[in-house]
Enzyme design. Structure first.
Site, PDB file in Angstrom:
ATOM      1  N   LYS A  55      53.612  76.683  57.695  1.00  0.00           N
ATOM      2  CA  LYS A  55      54.954  76.699  57.187  1.00  0.00           C
ATOM      3  C   LYS A  55      55.662  78.168  57.836  1.00  0.00           C
ATOM      4  CE  LYS A  55      54.770  73.987  53.263  1.00  0.00           C
ATOM      5  NZ  LYS A  55      54.988  73.899  51.818  1.00  0.00           N
TER       6      LYS A  55
ATOM      7  N   LYS B 262      53.371  61.927  56.010  1.00  0.00           N
ATOM      8  CA  LYS B 262      53.359  61.594  54.627  1.00  0.00           C
ATOM      9  C   LYS B 262      54.864  61.312  54.003  1.00  0.00           C
ATOM     10  CE  LYS B 262      53.159  65.846  52.054  1.00  0.00           C
ATOM     11  NZ  LYS B 262      52.617  66.352  50.753  1.00  0.00           N
TER      12      LYS B 262
ATOM     13  N   LYS C  21      59.385  65.054  49.557  1.00  0.00           N
ATOM     14  CA  LYS C  21      60.792  64.825  48.890  1.00  0.00           C
ATOM     15  C   LYS C  21      61.684  65.230  50.016  1.00  0.00           C
ATOM     16  CE  LYS C  21      58.423  66.989  44.918  1.00  0.00           C
ATOM     17  NZ  LYS C  21      57.447  67.815  45.581  1.00  0.00           N
TER      18      LYS C  21
HETATM   19  N1  AQP Z   1      52.885  61.133  50.167  1.00  0.00           N
HETATM   20  C1  AQP Z   1      51.987  61.712  49.202  1.00  0.00           C
HETATM   21  N2  AQP Z   1      51.068  60.847  48.950  1.00  0.00           N
HETATM   22  C2  AQP Z   1      50.109  61.221  47.715  1.00  0.00           C
HETATM   23  N3  AQP Z   1      50.266  62.235  47.082  1.00  0.00           N
HETATM   24  C3  AQP Z   1      51.171  63.192  47.517  1.00  0.00           C
HETATM   25  N4  AQP Z   1      51.797  64.160  47.034  1.00  0.00           N
HETATM   26  C4  AQP Z   1      52.873  64.825  47.618  1.00  0.00           C
HETATM   27  N5  AQP Z   1      53.217  63.825  48.417  1.00  0.00           N
HETATM   28  C5  AQP Z   1      52.237  62.968  48.459  1.00  0.00           C
HETATM   29  C6  AQP Z   1      50.991  64.927  45.738  1.00  0.00           C
HETATM   30  O1  AQP Z   1      52.205  65.216  44.784  1.00  0.00           O
HETATM   31  C7  AQP Z   1      51.609  66.348  44.150  1.00  0.00           C
HETATM   32  C8  AQP Z   1      52.703  67.377  43.999  1.00  0.00           C
HETATM   33  O2  AQP Z   1      53.208  67.600  45.254  1.00  0.00           O
HETATM   34  P1  AQP Z   1      53.928  69.089  45.514  1.00  0.00           P
HETATM   35  O3  AQP Z   1      55.347  68.847  45.125  1.00  0.00           O
HETATM   36  O4  AQP Z   1      53.493  70.046  44.671  1.00  0.00           O
HETATM   37  O5  AQP Z   1      53.913  69.161  46.975  1.00  0.00           O
HETATM   38  P2  AQP Z   1      54.006  68.618  48.445  1.00  0.00           P
HETATM   39  O6  AQP Z   1      52.600  67.946  48.606  1.00  0.00           O
HETATM   40  O7  AQP Z   1      54.641  69.312  49.458  1.00  0.00           O
HETATM   41  O8  AQP Z   1      54.904  67.380  48.041  1.00  0.00           O
HETATM   42  P3  AQP Z   1      55.989  66.812  48.912  1.00  0.00           P
HETATM   43  O9  AQP Z   1      56.673  65.455  48.193  1.00  0.00           O
HETATM   44  O10 AQP Z   1      55.645  66.351  50.133  1.00  0.00           O
HETATM   45  O11 AQP Z   1      57.129  67.949  48.788  1.00  0.00           O
HETATM   46  P4  AQP Z   1      58.072  68.528  50.084  1.00  0.00           P
HETATM   47  O12 AQP Z   1      58.726  67.868  50.916  1.00  0.00           O
HETATM   48  O13 AQP Z   1      58.959  69.672  49.121  1.00  0.00           O
HETATM   49  O14 AQP Z   1      56.730  69.419  50.910  1.00  0.00           O
HETATM   50  C9  AQP Z   1      50.388  67.047  44.994  1.00  0.00           C
HETATM   51  O15 AQP Z   1      49.262  66.675  44.218  1.00  0.00           O
HETATM   52  C10 AQP Z   1      50.552  66.424  46.321  1.00  0.00           C
HETATM   53  O16 AQP Z   1      49.241  66.451  46.835  1.00  0.00           O
END
Ligand code: AQP
Length: 330
Positions: free
Chosen positions: A118, A198, A201
């Protein structure tokens, strides 16, 4: 909601960094619902302070916090033994984080894979470096002994364990040493458009992400245009067939079936038919969550927020009292 020594305490968080998507639901929130049906005490937190590391737009963050809160309430988490709250409303998180920073080496933080990844894309402010200490504080503030985290967070959990051990060996046994949840881990969903990445969001291609509030038409459209391969064999092979494997994984996670059984169920279908079958399963899965989300009134939410924050505060205040006493700052 009292602390019983042999009852498991679980902590997990989600960042309000955009609309909740199917990956968040099947990879994390679904698991939280299951945990909340068991005999444990659970704290599920919207970790907005963590989101600040991405320097979000004020209105986006504010909307995302309230949407995420509503999705968690609508997801079916049992509120009899679970507390859902917003991290920034419990200032003990940041307070404990400062205390714990004295039990963590700068070199350890610099070695974190997520920091290395990051820091190159956002530039390097110290929030990105110290993020894992705040995460340690999230977990330890409620004396959680179990943390359901994905593989990408294992390193941060290991650091949390080290911080807790160091605190304990200097100041007495205050913190339990938290463990990663065992058992079937949540599915890891990939983008429907770029199955090598993956589902996320903040993905650039929103057609690869199924958001919790997508309409039936939009879900069908996204699945129909999902990237697969040039064969016509429905087989689970994430390396050679990432698109098809992702669809199998989504189906297996929603229906709670084994990958092998799910694969078998569809083996005689054409890709087009298979995509529609998975899309319909997703539509049916999201329907009750969307319905409950829509039905939640401002008053319902206000009541839940107040009651849950009070419970979270009681638990945090108790830990802080013990920590201050141990440190001699009481
Ligand atoms: N693609 C995914 N498959 C399975 N689990 C996922 N999680 C996120 N994406 C996937 C799980 O959701 C929980 C919350 O995630 P987070 O919002 O704390 O962080 P993240 O992993 O960074 O989620 P995003 O959606 O990918 O957000 P951005 O785009 O902001 O980085 C966690 O338990 C995560 O493992």
């Amino acid at each position: 909601f009292i602390r019983i020594a042999d009852m498991k305490t679980v902590f997990s968080g989600i960042q309000p960094s955009g609309l909740v998507h199917l990956g968040n639901l099947l990879g994390a929130i679904n698991n939280w619902v299951k945990l909340s049906e068991k005999n444990s005490k659970n704290y599920f937190c919207i970790v907005d302070l963590h989101s600040l590391t991405g320097l979000p737009n004020k209105d986006d963050l504010n909307k995302s916090i309230s949407d995420t809160l509503k999705v968690l309430i609508a997801s079916g988490i049992n509120l009899d033994n679970s507390v859902i709250y917003i991290q920034s409303k419990l200032q003990e998180h940041a307070y404990l984080s400062w205390i714990l920073s004295n039990f963590c080496q700068v070199g350890e933080l610099q070695r974190m894979t997520q920091f290395k990844e990051k820091s190159s894309s956002f530039g390097t402010h110290s929030g990105l470096l110290t993020y894992p200490i705040l995460m340690a504080s999230d977990i330890l503030i409620h004396k959680a002994n179990e943390v359901p985290v994905g593989d990408d967070q294992t390193q941060h959990l290991e650091l949390t364990r080290n911080i807790a051990e160091r605190f304990n060996s200097n100041y007495g046994e205050i913190f339990p040493i938290p463990e990663k949840s065992i058992g079937k881990s949540g599915a890891r969903l990939m983008s429907l458009r770029h199955p090598e990445n993956k589902m996320s969001k903040s993905s650039d291609d929103i057609n690869g992400t199924i958001y919790f509030n997508d309409s039936k038409e939009s879900i069908l459209k996204k699945f129909k245009s999902s990237v697969t391969d040039s064969e016509n064999t429905i087989k689970y092979d994430p390396e050679l067939k990432p698109g098809i494997s992702n669809l199998i994984e989504i189906y297996a996670a929603i229906t709670d079936k084994e990958i092998k059984d799910s694969e078998k169920e569809f083996q005689n279908l054409q890709y087009g038919e298979f995509k529609i079958a998975v899309a319909e399963t997703v539509v049916d899965y999201l329907e009750p969550i969307k319905k409950k989300y829509e039905e939640l009134t401002t008053n319902d939410i206000k009541d839940i927020v107040e009651k849950n924050l009070k419970l979270a505060h009681e638990s945090a205040a108790e830990t802080i009292m013990e920590v201050e006493e141990a440190l001699g700052i009481n």
